[in-house]
Design a protein around this motif. Structure first.
Motif, PDB file in Angstrom:
ATOM      1  N   LEU A 126       0.802  -1.225   0.000  1.00 11.93           N
ATOM      2  CA  LEU A 126       0.000   0.000   0.000  1.00 11.93           C
ATOM      3  C   LEU A 126       0.836   1.276   0.000  1.00 11.93           C
ATOM      4  O   LEU A 126       0.560   2.204  -0.755  1.00 11.93           O
ATOM      5  N   THR A 127       1.846   1.348   0.839  1.00 13.24           N
ATOM      6  CA  THR A 127       2.517   2.636   1.007  1.00 13.24           C
ATOM      7  C   THR A 127       4.027   2.608   0.832  1.00 13.24           C
ATOM      8  O   THR A 127       4.610   3.586   0.388  1.00 13.24           O
ATOM      9  N   GLU A 128       4.678   1.525   1.191  1.00 11.43           N
ATOM     10  CA  GLU A 128       6.142   1.524   1.149  1.00 11.43           C
ATOM     11  C   GLU A 128       6.632   1.445  -0.295  1.00 11.43           C
ATOM     12  O   GLU A 128       6.208   0.580  -1.060  1.00 11.43           O
ATOM     13  N   HIS A 129       7.541   2.319  -0.667  1.00  8.67           N
ATOM     14  CA  HIS A 129       8.043   2.353  -2.032  1.00  8.67           C
ATOM     15  C   HIS A 129       8.793   1.059  -2.351  1.00  8.67           C
ATOM     16  O   HIS A 129       9.551   0.554  -1.525  1.00  8.67           O
ATOM     17  N   PRO A 130       8.607   0.505  -3.552  1.00 10.88           N
ATOM     18  CA  PRO A 130       9.241  -0.779  -3.869  1.00 10.88           C
ATOM     19  C   PRO A 130      10.773  -0.738  -3.827  1.00 10.88           C
ATOM     20  O   PRO A 130      11.406  -1.759  -3.542  1.00 10.88           O
ATOM     21  N   TYR A 131      11.371   0.419  -4.104  1.00 10.61           N
ATOM     22  CA  TYR A 131      12.830   0.510  -4.042  1.00 10.61           C
ATOM     23  C   TYR A 131      13.320   0.271  -2.617  1.00 10.61           C
ATOM     24  O   TYR A 131      14.264  -0.493  -2.381  1.00 10.61           O
ATOM     25  N   HIS A 132      12.652   0.910  -1.674  1.00 10.57           N
ATOM     26  CA  HIS A 132      13.025   0.726  -0.273  1.00 10.57           C
ATOM     27  C   HIS A 132      12.692  -0.687   0.189  1.00 10.57           C
ATOM     28  O   HIS A 132      13.483  -1.335   0.890  1.00 10.57           O
ATOM     29  N   PHE A 133      11.526  -1.191  -0.218  1.00  8.54           N
ATOM     30  CA  PHE A 133      11.105  -2.511   0.245  1.00  8.54           C
ATOM     31  C   PHE A 133      12.017  -3.608  -0.300  1.00  8.54           C
ATOM     32  O   PHE A 133      12.322  -4.575   0.406  1.00  8.54           O
ATOM     33  N   ALA A 134      12.461  -3.491  -1.557  1.00  7.95           N
ATOM     34  CA  ALA A 134      13.368  -4.491  -2.130  1.00  7.95           C
ATOM     35  C   ALA A 134      14.654  -4.572  -1.317  1.00  7.95           C
ATOM     36  O   ALA A 134      15.199  -5.664  -1.089  1.00  7.95           O
ATOM     37  N   ARG A 135      15.137  -3.430  -0.878  1.00  4.00           N
ATOM     38  CA  ARG A 135      16.334  -3.420  -0.035  1.00  4.00           C
ATOM     39  C   ARG A 135      16.068  -4.137   1.288  1.00  4.00           C
ATOM     40  O   ARG A 135      16.890  -4.927   1.778  1.00  4.00           O
ATOM     41  N   ARG A 136      14.911  -3.857   1.882  1.00  2.00           N
ATOM     42  CA  ARG A 136      14.598  -4.455   3.179  1.00  2.00           C
ATOM     43  C   ARG A 136      14.451  -5.975   3.050  1.00  2.00           C
ATOM     44  O   ARG A 136      14.949  -6.736   3.889  1.00  2.00           O
ATOM     45  N   MET A 137      13.764  -6.415   2.014  1.00  2.00           N
ATOM     46  CA  MET A 137      13.587  -7.856   1.819  1.00  2.00           C
ATOM     47  C   MET A 137      14.901  -8.557   1.512  1.00  2.00           C
ATOM     48  O   MET A 137      15.162  -9.663   2.002  1.00  2.00           O
ATOM     49  N   ALA A 138      15.730  -7.936   0.678  1.00  2.00           N
ATOM     50  CA  ALA A 138      17.027  -8.534   0.360  1.00  2.00           C
ATOM     51  C   ALA A 138      17.889  -8.639   1.610  1.00  2.00           C
ATOM     52  O   ALA A 138      18.609  -9.626   1.809  1.00  2.00           O
ATOM     53  N   THR A 139      17.813  -7.634   2.467  1.00  2.00           N
ATOM     54  CA  THR A 139      18.565  -7.664   3.725  1.00  2.00           C
ATOM     55  C   THR A 139      18.114  -8.840   4.587  1.00  2.00           C
ATOM     56  O   THR A 139      18.938  -9.580   5.139  1.00  2.00           O
ATOM     57  N   MET A 140      16.797  -9.025   4.702  1.00  2.00           N
ATOM     58  CA  MET A 140      16.285 -10.154   5.491  1.00  2.00           C
ATOM     59  C   MET A 140      16.662 -11.482   4.851  1.00  2.00           C
ATOM     60  O   MET A 140      16.935 -12.469   5.539  1.00  2.00           O
ATOM     61  N   ASP A 141      16.691 -11.510   3.521  1.00  2.00           N
ATOM     62  CA  ASP A 141      17.084 -12.729   2.804  1.00  2.00           C
ATOM     63  C   ASP A 141      18.546 -13.069   3.107  1.00  2.00           C
ATOM     64  O   ASP A 141      18.903 -14.232   3.337  1.00  2.00           O
ATOM     65  N   HIS A 142      19.413 -12.036   3.122  1.00  2.00           N
ATOM     66  CA  HIS A 142      20.823 -12.249   3.473  1.00  2.00           C
ATOM     67  C   HIS A 142      20.964 -12.762   4.901  1.00  2.00           C
ATOM     68  O   HIS A 142      21.672 -13.739   5.157  1.00  2.00           O
ATOM     69  N   ILE A 143      20.300 -12.087   5.833  1.00  2.00           N
ATOM     70  CA  ILE A 143      20.437 -12.445   7.256  1.00  2.00           C
ATOM     71  C   ILE A 143      20.002 -13.880   7.514  1.00  2.00           C
ATOM     72  O   ILE A 143      20.637 -14.617   8.265  1.00  2.00           O
ATOM     73  N   SER A 144      18.916 -14.284   6.878  1.00  2.00           N
ATOM     74  CA  SER A 144      18.322 -15.597   7.169  1.00  2.00           C
ATOM     75  C   SER A 144      18.857 -16.718   6.288  1.00  2.00           C
ATOM     76  O   SER A 144      18.495 -17.881   6.489  1.00  2.00           O
ATOM     77  N   GLY A 145      19.681 -16.391   5.310  1.00  2.00           N
ATOM     78  CA  GLY A 145      20.139 -17.428   4.389  1.00  2.00           C
ATOM     79  C   GLY A 145      19.013 -17.967   3.538  1.00  2.00           C
ATOM     80  O   GLY A 145      18.991 -19.157   3.213  1.00  2.00           O
ATOM     81  N   GLY A 146      18.081 -17.089   3.178  1.00  2.00           N
ATOM     82  CA  GLY A 146      16.982 -17.510   2.310  1.00  2.00           C
ATOM     83  C   GLY A 146      15.760 -18.023   3.043  1.00  2.00           C
ATOM     84  O   GLY A 146      14.783 -18.422   2.410  1.00  2.00           O
ATOM     85  N   ARG A 147      15.777 -17.979   4.362  1.00  2.00           N
ATOM     86  CA  ARG A 147      14.641 -18.519   5.133  1.00  2.00           C
ATOM     87  C   ARG A 147      13.568 -17.448   5.338  1.00  2.00           C
ATOM     88  O   ARG A 147      13.166 -17.146   6.448  1.00  2.00           O
ATOM     89  N   ILE A 148      13.112 -16.914   4.225  1.00  2.00           N
ATOM     90  CA  ILE A 148      12.159 -15.814   4.296  1.00  2.00           C
ATOM     91  C   ILE A 148      11.138 -15.953   3.173  1.00  2.00           C
ATOM     92  O   ILE A 148      11.466 -16.355   2.060  1.00  2.00           O
TER      93      ILE A 148
END
Length: 502
Positions: A126-148
Motif C-alpha cells: 500500500l505505502t512503502e516504495h518498492p525501491y526501499h522494500f526491495a532493499r529491506r527484503m534482500a537484507t532479510m534474505d541475506h540475514i536468514s540465508g533464504g529462510r524468508i
C-alpha cells in the motif's frame, strides 16, 4: 470357499507443509485467551518470545512461522458516528490485533538462533516504495540465508487507507491489485535484473569490489512507479524470497496464479477449497504457462490436542471459558462490518443489509451449525472461530487432518495459536509424531539449513521454478549486459503481447 478379506491399503502420503500461524500482537485468532493464566501472548513484543517459538518449531520440523500483519486497526465494530470504521477503542480493550509491532524487525533474532525454520512475513504494497522494500527484503534474505517468505497483501482495512494514503482514503480493490502487480514487477527487476549473479567480485588486484559492467539501472517507467535503479543491495543466493499470496477474490486469485508459490486460502469449506485450488492452478497453467503443481496451497486450522481425548476436551472447555465475544466482533469488523447496530437476539438472516444477511446465511452451511439455530450477533461471536477446529487426541486430530486433506486437496496448513505457547507445544509433542508416522509430516527438513523455497518444494534449487513468470528476469552469471538486455526486451515484448506484463 470364502476368500480372506483383503486389508485396505493405506494411501501413500506426502509430507504436508506445516507452519505455525502467529502475529506480533496479543490476540490473533483467540479473543480472550490473554486472560488465561497459562497464556503468555502478552510477551509478544519480546525478542525472546519469538526465539523460543522458532526453536520449538524447529524441534517439530515445522516449515515456517507464518506471521499475519495489518497496517492499522480493526475498527469497524461500534464505529457508528465516526465517519468510517475507525474505532480504535474496542480493539484496544480486547487486544484484537492491537497493539501490533512490525514483524520484519524480529527476523534477525529468529535467524541467528535457528538453522532451518523460516519466517513468512506479511507486508503490504500500500505505502512503502518498492525501491526501499526491495532493499529491506534482500537484507532479510541475506540475514536468514533464504529462510524468508513474503506474503504479498494489498491491504483491506479502511483504517489503513485513512492512516497511510495521501488523501486518507483506501484505494478501490481493482486499483490496489493493479498497483500490486506493477509493484511486484519493480521488485523482481530490482532483485533479479539489476545485478548479475556474480556482480560482486572482490578483485584485490584491480581494486574493485563490484564490477560496474555487471550492474545496470532498471529504468522502470510504469503507470504507478518510476524507478531508475540500480538496486542498492547485492544479490542473495536465492535472489528472491518465497512469494506467498492470500487473496481469495477473483483479483486475488489472478495475482496468485501469476506470482504465488505458496497460497493461503480460507478453507473453512474443504469442497470450496478444492474448487479454488483447481481454478487457480488452471488459471496459472492456461494464462501464465505454469506447472500447476508449483502452486502450493495451505489452509488454517485451530487445533486443541492432548495426551488423550479427555485431556483435549478439558483444554478446549477451558479455552471456551475465556472466549471474548467482543473481541470476536472486533476481528469480524476489520474491513468495516459493524454488528453492534443489531440487537443481540436479532435474526441476521432476515436483515436488509446484503453483507450481513450474506454472512448470516453462509453460517448455516458451516459444520458447526445445527438446524434450528438462530443466527444472531451473539451466535456469530460465539462461533466465529469454530470452522476447521479440531479437538482430540493425536490420533483423532490426525484422522481429521487426513479427511480434510482428502476432501480439499491442500498441501498443508497454518496452525494458529490459541494458548501460547501451550498450543504449539502440544502440536509438537503430541500431533507431529503421529503425523510423521502417517507420512503427513516431515521427519527432517528437506534441505538441512536450506531456504524456505527449498523446504516448500523439497528441492535443492534455491531459485524460482523455470515456469514462474519472474524466472526470465534473472541476469545470470557469465551473461553479458548486452545479451541480457536483448533477452529481457524480448521477454517483455512477448509478455506484453500475452497481456501479462504489469
Amino acid at each position: 470357499m470364502t476368500q480372506p478379506q483383503q486389508k485396505k491399503q493405506k494411501k501413500e502420503r506426502q509430507p504436508l507443509i506445516i507452519n505455525f500461524f502467529e502475529a506480533l500482537t496479543p490476540v490473533l485468532h483467540a479473543p480472550g485467551q490473554w486472560k488465561n493464566p497459562r497464556d503468555q501472548s502478552r510477551n509478544y513484543y519480546k525478542a525472546d518470545h519469538w526465539v523460543k517459538l522458532a526453536q520449538l518449531a524447529e524441534r517439530g520440523k515445522i516449515h515456517a512461522i507464518f506471521i499475519g500483519d495489518s497496517l492499522a486497526i480493526y475498527g469497524g465494530y461500534k464505529s457508528a458516528g465516526l465517519g468510517g470504521p475507525y474505532n480504535y477503542e474496542e480493539a484496544a480493550k480486547t487486544g484484537n490485533n492491537f497493539p501490533k509491532n512490525d514483524p520484519t524487525a524480529y527476523l534477525s533474532a529468529v535467524a541467528i538462533s535457528t538453522k532451518n525454520v523460516s519466517l513468512g512475513i506479511t507486508c503490504s504494497t500500500l505505502t512503502e516504495h518498492p525501491y526501499h522494500f526491495a532493499r529491506r527484503m534482500a537484507t532479510m534474505d541475506h540475514i536468514s540465508g533464504g529462510r524468508i517468505g513474503w506474503n504479498v497483501v494489498t491491504s483491506a482495512l479502511p483504517s489503513a487507507g485513512r492512516q497511510l494514503t495521501d488523501n486518507n482514503v483506501m484505494p478501490d480493490k481493482d486499483l490496489r491489485y493493479e498497483k500490486t502487480d506493477e509493484y511486484l514487477q519493480v521488485f523482481y527487476e530490482l532483485l533479479l535484473s539489476s545485478w548479475r549473479d556474480d556482480g560482486v567480485v572482490w578483485d584485490v588486484e584491480k581494486g574493485i569490489v563490484s564490477d560496474p559492467d555487471r550492474i545496470r539501472e532498471i529504468n522502470y517507467a510504469g503507470k504507478h512507479f518510476r524507478v531508475p535503479g540500480p538496486q542498492i543491495t547485492e544479490p542473495t543466493e536465492g535472489r528472491l524470497p518465497l512469494i506467498i499470496q492470500a487473496g481469495a477474490s477473483p483479483k486475488g486469485r489472478e495475482l496468485g496464479a501469476k506470482h504465488g508459490e505458496l497460497i493461503f486460502l480460507d478453507g473453512s469449506d474443504p469442497a470450496k477449497a478444492r474448487q479454488q485450488i483447481a481454478e487457480t492452478r488452471a488459471l496459472a497453467q492456461e494464462k501464465y504457462g505454469r506447472n500447476p503443481e508449483h502452486l502450493k496451497f495451505v489452509s488454517m486450522l485451530r487445533i486443541v490436542v492432548g495426551k488423550d481425548h479427555d485431556d483435549a476436551v478439558a483444554k478446549a472447555e477451558e479455552i471456551e471459558s475465556y472466549h471474548d465475544n467482543e473481541g470476536a466482533l472486533v476481528q469480524l469488523g476489520g474491513t468495516g462490518l459493524d454488528l453492534s447496530v443489531y440487537d443481540e437476539d436479532q435474526d441476521l438472516t432476515e436483515v436488509d443489509d446484503p453483507t450481513v444477511k450474506g454472512l448470516a446465511t453462509a453460517i448455516k452451511a458451516k459444520s458447526y451449525y445445527k438446524e434450528g439455530d438462530k443466527v444472531t450477533r451473539d451466535y456469530i461471536a460465539r462461533n466465529f472461530f469454530r470452522s476447521n477446529y479440531f479437538i482430540g487426541s493425536a490420533e483423532e486430530v490426525a484422522d481429521k487432518i487426513e479427511e480434510y486433506v482428502d476432501a480439499s486437496g491442500v498441501d498443508g496448513f497454518n496452525l494458529t495459536n490459541l494458548v501460547f505457547p501451550e498450543t504449539f507445544e502440544d502440536i509438537v509433542n503430541y500431533l507431529i509424531p503421529e503425523l510423521q508416522k502417517r507420512g503427513l509430516a516431515q521427519k527432517d527438513y528437506a534441505v538441512e539449513g536450506g531456504s524456505l523455497r527449498q523446504q516448500v518444494y523439497r528441492s535443492e534449487d534455491k531459485f524460482l521454478p523455470e515456469d514462474h513468470y519472474a524466472y526470465p528476469l534473472r541476469w545470470n552469471k557469465g551473461e553479458s549486459k548486452e545479451d541480457f538486455e536483448k533477452r529481457l526486451a524480448k521477454f517483455k515484448v512477448e509478455a506484453e503481447s500475452k497481456k501479462i506484463l504489469a
